[in-house]
Design a protein around this motif. Structure first.
Motif, PDB file in Angstrom:
ATOM      1  N   ASN A  31      57.769  32.141  58.750  1.00  0.00           N
ATOM      2  CA  ASN A  31      58.054  31.054  59.699  1.00  0.00           C
ATOM      3  C   ASN A  31      57.063  29.903  59.551  1.00  0.00           C
ATOM      4  OD1 ASN A  31      60.303  32.214  61.447  1.00  0.00           O
ATOM      5  ND2 ASN A  31      58.775  33.861  61.498  1.00  0.00           N
ATOM      6  N   TYR A  32      55.800  30.253  59.364  1.00  0.00           N
ATOM      7  CA  TYR A  32      54.789  29.198  59.211  1.00  0.00           C
ATOM      8  C   TYR A  32      55.027  28.414  57.921  1.00  0.00           C
ATOM      9  CZ  TYR A  32      52.428  31.041  63.272  1.00  0.00           C
ATOM     10  OH  TYR A  32      52.145  31.422  64.564  1.00  0.00           O
ATOM     11  N   ALA A  33      55.530  29.128  56.889  1.00  0.00           N
ATOM     12  CA  ALA A  33      55.830  28.447  55.626  1.00  0.00           C
ATOM     13  C   ALA A  33      56.992  27.468  55.803  1.00  0.00           C
ATOM     14  CB  ALA A  33      56.148  29.486  54.547  1.00  0.00           C
ATOM     15  N   GLN A  34      57.967  27.815  56.651  1.00  0.00           N
ATOM     16  CA  GLN A  34      59.091  26.888  56.884  1.00  0.00           C
ATOM     17  C   GLN A  34      58.604  25.608  57.561  1.00  0.00           C
ATOM     18  OE1 GLN A  34      61.754  27.897  55.196  1.00  0.00           O
ATOM     19  NE2 GLN A  34      60.303  29.583  54.935  1.00  0.00           N
ATOM     20  N   ASN A  35      57.738  25.779  58.551  1.00  0.00           N
ATOM     21  CA  ASN A  35      57.247  24.597  59.274  1.00  0.00           C
ATOM     22  C   ASN A  35      56.550  23.637  58.314  1.00  0.00           C
ATOM     23  OD1 ASN A  35      56.968  23.093  61.629  1.00  0.00           O
ATOM     24  ND2 ASN A  35      54.928  23.918  62.047  1.00  0.00           N
ATOM     25  N   GLN A  36      55.817  24.214  57.390  1.00  0.00           N
ATOM     26  CA  GLN A  36      55.084  23.415  56.413  1.00  0.00           C
ATOM     27  C   GLN A  36      56.028  22.542  55.565  1.00  0.00           C
ATOM     28  OE1 GLN A  36      51.416  24.520  55.797  1.00  0.00           O
ATOM     29  NE2 GLN A  36      51.395  22.386  55.115  1.00  0.00           N
ATOM     30  N   ARG A  37      57.272  23.005  55.353  1.00  0.00           N
ATOM     31  CA  ARG A  37      58.224  22.268  54.498  1.00  0.00           C
ATOM     32  C   ARG A  37      58.806  21.050  55.196  1.00  0.00           C
ATOM     33  NH1 ARG A  37      62.796  26.278  53.466  1.00  0.00           N
ATOM     34  NH2 ARG A  37      63.641  24.598  52.191  1.00  0.00           N
ATOM     35  N   ILE A  38      58.713  21.018  56.515  1.00  0.00           N
ATOM     36  CA  ILE A  38      59.389  19.950  57.261  1.00  0.00           C
ATOM     37  C   ILE A  38      58.577  18.656  57.195  1.00  0.00           C
ATOM     38  CG2 ILE A  38      60.088  19.231  59.585  1.00  0.00           C
ATOM     39  CD1 ILE A  38      60.823  22.170  60.107  1.00  0.00           C
ATOM     40  N   PRO A  39      59.223  17.557  56.726  1.00  0.00           N
ATOM     41  CA  PRO A  39      58.480  16.296  56.632  1.00  0.00           C
ATOM     42  C   PRO A  39      57.909  15.880  57.987  1.00  0.00           C
ATOM     43  CG  PRO A  39      60.602  16.119  55.517  1.00  0.00           C
ATOM     44  CD  PRO A  39      60.604  17.422  56.255  1.00  0.00           C
ATOM     45  N   ARG A  40      56.692  15.430  57.978  1.00  0.00           N
ATOM     46  CA  ARG A  40      55.954  15.173  59.211  1.00  0.00           C
ATOM     47  C   ARG A  40      56.527  13.999  60.007  1.00  0.00           C
ATOM     48  NH1 ARG A  40      50.115  14.019  57.020  1.00  0.00           N
ATOM     49  NH2 ARG A  40      49.633  14.272  59.202  1.00  0.00           N
TER      50      ARG A  40
END
Lengths: 266, 615
Positions: free
Chosen positions: A106-115
């Motif tokens: 889940n933390y890896a998915q959040n990282q993929r989302i453009p800021r």
């Protein structure tokens, strides 16, 4: 005080089994209290996560009598007096030990989302937004990242399609950015092609288990799907954009950079 | 023989210990300044105690009442802290909080809005004007998520579920050289070698049985800093938040936000009396309503009315509740009644206090839109902690910094609600700046020595290897019993002396703790390891409380009632003595600069008009 029967899954990645415990339960207790009592009196090394004990941090997610729940918000008096209560780890994520699972995906998915990319501040140094314009985004930002929605999502749980769909938690994270009044980025191509909006088949299981009562499907995922449809499949929208000379990105940033272009508007 | 070269070793410029608001803000600052930054947290990212903060963050932006400015915020903070605050920290905090709040908005935070579309601000205890930027009653979640979502794109390395055990020092120059930690998942040890450690580890509320704090609050940073030779300050000031849940027993201590009172809630005893009018101290009398009618006008927004007494500072309200219960006027479960149901319409309550509504509905089966809540004091916050330099947040150990609740100074003898979240972001940033400046001036890279690592690991693994020994959970319960009966909300010399003796005996018992099972994700072992921090922290609080012979803010001595004109000139400093015993010292507190003293003592009208403290 009354004696209650519990069955708690104990084990690790190599396997495990339910172990039976008889516990004294006081009035007003929640399942987390009972597990703590087992831990302090009968099984010091029983692994479980918790923090706030008030439904605010989303740490104590587990499956109680087969239902994904927060242990801290599950009162003992919802069960029959003679009912044996089972506690087991979230099924969708790999077990580390006992009731603790590896949720790092889940933390890896959040990282993929453009800021978040805000528009410039106004001349007086403030950002003006009106309450009615932020109500929807605030609903999504209530998320406590308990990952119960991820746990019940058919795409992730039954099809194990973790590589194709980021799951309901991150669909509403994307929705909270796309609907943020100050945000200037456009994530629609990625929502379709990288984050997998098309895979959600709207069974609303995620919405049902959300302890924060976020209307994940209707207020978050469906509007994102509509944005994808408008962009790619709606001939009327497409014509309007053509007439007005509006160009919107249809390629993802990684597709565009593979072709050496910019992929349209940043 | 343990071979240190086989232990996992990770290098960073800066290690931040703790991933709450202060830790995340410090890490963001360090990485923005180009430093290789690591963060370790005992829990998963986003679960730190900050997430539970409810009411808001105080910043004199003046969005709701334009009369507000930093000087009035500074004055409120000093008065709330009973003038024991570090003057410069209170100044920096009041001046910089508005920029830090606006910066959060730039990073995606979505605060509640005013009609004009600005960040809304709510009333809170001890704050003269509506000052708390908030999101309903889940402001902490908004703060932590905004920092988290910003921080993950900054190149910060997050090491989750990794607990710090000991600070490592380079004997050359007595400098910080790293942190020894262990992965909760595997139980394996890891050495973080670094030039700076920033402790953002919170307080030690878990030493008390009734607390709003989570399991993480075991005073780790305070104890590690103490072990490393840093000075602690003001640790006798432990805040009991006046309104924790009291029923059912399993939720006893869980916080009920001050926002309930800020939004109109009132306190009543079992006779239905609104008792706070009987507890207005001299200091606050000129600015507090003395009739129900005036208090009600204030709630209606009448700017000429004075504030209701329910919004006095937390120490005053907690003492009043304790006195009412002691006099036999308490609620059925030993608290008092907090009533917002009869004061505000149901839809207002659900909109402004949604978490409180759900918390009481789901945990206590009480509908707060229809019935009063039962509330009582709960250990909530440490005003004291590690002594730091006001501007850089550096401790007395070179290379060791501290920010947030584990650091001392901003709040003095009592913290105002809302000043904690703003503390985190103001001093988290300053700690990052301080760390960068320290590294820039650093000559050689400090290196830890193997002997220290070996000794610390042996102490930790002995707990697992021992054949038999005391159950760490039961020892923890014993500690809670001592702290609640000897170092509670009201204290006296005899109890505190007994407390010290009982803690000494418990320390001996704790030497022989046993955690059954393997090292892999073993909470019993983690509990045993945190007992060391809890014991050091508890002893420091108890010894400091014994030394301070007066009643000030959150520290109440029945044998020394009232504030003493002498004691306001002193801090109590705790540090490790040469022989390893705890030393307690009464040390003169530096006097405040004249311009700040003038602001703190000014009449409110003179500050509003700019007659005093003009920039």
């Amino acid at each position: 005080m009354a004696k209650r029967s519990f069955k708690v899954w104990r084990g690790d990645a190599n396997g495990g089994e339910f172990k039976a415990f008889e516990v004294d339960v006081d009035p007003g207790m929640v399942v987390l209290d009972v597990l703590h009592r087992i831990q302090s009196r009968q099984a010091n090394d029983l692994a479980l996560r918790w923090n706030c004990k008030a439904g605010k941090c989303g740490s104590c997610s587990m499956e109680i009598n087969g239902k994904p729940r927060l242990a801290c918000m599950t009162r003992m008096n919802i069960f029959r007096d003679d009912e044996t209560i089972t506690a087991q780890p979230l099924k969708t994520f790999p077990v580390i030990k006992d009731l603790v699972t590896d949720v790092s995906w889940n933390y890896a998915q959040n990282q993929r989302i453009p800021r978040f990319k805000p528009r410039p501040r106004e001349a007086d140094g403030t950002h003006r937004m009106y309450q009615e314009d932020v109500d929807r985004v605030q609903e999504f930002r209530k998320c406590i990242e308990c990952f119960l929605c991820q746990d019940v999502c058919h795409v992730i749980r039954d099809r194990d399609a973790k590589s194709e769909f980021v799951g309901p938690r991150f669909m509403i994270r994307l929705a909270s950015l796309e609907m943020h009044p100050l945000d200037t980025d456009d994530r629609v191509p990625e929502i379709r092609k990288e984050f997998g909006s098309g895979l959600c088949n709207i069974t609303r299981c995620c919405t049902e288990v959300c302890p924060e009562h976020i209307n994940i499907t209707d207020n978050g995922i469906i509007p994102l799907k509509e944005r994808v449809v408008d962009r790619y499949f709606d001939p009327v929208q497409s014509l309007i954009r053509k007439v007005r000379g509006i160009k919107l990105r249809t390629k993802t940033r990684s597709e565009a950079s593979a072709e050496g272009g910019t992929g349209g508007k940043p | 023989m343990l071979d240190v070269s086989e232990i996992q070793t990770i290098d960073h410029d800066v290690m931040v210990v703790g991933a709450g608001g202060a830790g995340l803000r410090a890490a963001i600052e360090c990485s923005a300044l180009g430093l290789d930054t690591g963060v370790i947290s005992k829990s998963l990212l986003g679960k730190a105690h900050t997430v539970m903060a409810e009411g808001g963050m105080a910043a004199a932006m003046g969005n709701v009442d334009p009369r507000d400015n930093w000087k009035i915020h500074f004055r409120d903070t000093m008065r709330g802290g009973k003038f024991l605050n570090v003057w410069r920290m209170a100044e920096l905090h009041a001046q910089q909080a508005p920029d830090r709040v606006r910066e959060l908005e730039e990073w995606g935070a979505v605060f509640d809005r005013t009609k004009e579309g600005l960040i809304s601000q709510r009333n809170f205890g001890g704050h003269r004007y509506p000052r708390l930027a908030h999101v309903g009653d889940r402001t902490g979640l908004e703060l932590i998520r905004s920092l988290q979502d910003h921080g993950i794109h900054q190149g910060i390395k997050f090491h989750m579920e990794c607990s710090a055990l000991e600070l490592l020092k380079d004997p050359h120059g007595d400098r910080i050289a790293g942190v020894l930690a262990y992965w909760r998942e595997t139980g394996r040890f890891v050495i973080y070698r670094c030039k700076v450690v920033i402790l953002c580890t919170g307080g030690g509320g878990k030493a008390w049985p009734v607390t709003s704090n989570s399991w993480e609050y075991t005073g780790d940073g305070i104890a590690m800093a103490y072990d490393a030779g840093a000075e602690l300050m003001d640790v006798e000031f432990t805040q009991f938040h006046p309104t924790g849940m009291v029923w059912p027993l399993s939720v006893r201590g869980i916080l009920v936000t001050e926002g309930v009172r800020g939004d109109g809630g009132i306190l009543k005893n079992n006779k239905g009396e609104r008792f706070m009018f009987n507890y207005i101290s001299e200091r606050f009398a000129p600015e507090t309503a003395d009739t129900v009618a005036e208090a009600d006008r204030w709630i209606q927004g009448d700017k000429t009315a004075r504030r209701p007494p329910e919004l006095l500072t937390r120490d005053e309200v907690a003492r009043a509740i304790t006195a009412e219960v002691k006099a036999g006027r308490g609620s059925p479960h030993g608290g008092v009644f907090l009533d917002i149901a009869s004061r505000q319409p149901a839809d207002f309550i659900k909109r402004k206090l949604p978490s409180m509504y759900h918390q009481f509905m789901e945990l206590a089966e009480v509908d707060i839109t229809k019935e009063p809540m039962e509330v009582g004091p709960t250990l909530h916050y440490f005003m004291g902690g590690i002594r730091v330099d006001a501007d850089s947040q550096q401790t007395t150990v070179p290379g060791l910094f501290a920010a947030g609740e584990c650091a001392a100074g901003l709040h003095g003898a009592n913290r105002l609600g809302g000043n904690s979240l703003s503390d985190l972001i103001v001093f988290g940033k300053l700690a990052g700046d301080g760390a960068a400046a320290y590294i820039k001036a650093l000559g050689s890279t400090p290196r830890p020595i193997d002997d220290q690592v070996v000794a610390a690991i042996r102490r930790a693994t002995d707990i697992l290897k021992r054949e038999q020994g005391a159950n760490p959970y039961l020892l923890h319960e014993k500690l809670e019993g001592i702290m609640s009966s000897r170092v509670g909300i009201v204290r006296n010399q005899q109890d505190l002396e007994h407390g010290v003796e009982e803690l000494e005996a418990l320390k001996l018992e704790a030497v022989e703790m046993k955690a059954p099972g393997a090292s892999q994700y073993n909470p019993g072992w983690h509990e045993a390891l945190s007992m060391r921090s809890l014991l050091i922290t508890s002893e420091a609080v108890t010894r400091a409380a014994l030394m301070r012979e007066e009643s000030r803010g959150a520290h109440t001595r029945t044998d020394h009632p009232g504030e003493s004109a002498e004691w306001v000139k002193y801090n109590v400093i705790v540090k490790r003595g040469a022989g390893g015993t705890m030393e307690v010292e009464k040390r003169a507190k530096p006097e405040g600069p004249a311009r700040l003293v003038a602001i703190a003592n000014a009449k409110i009208e003179d500050l509003e008009s700019g007659k005093v403290g003009a920039d």
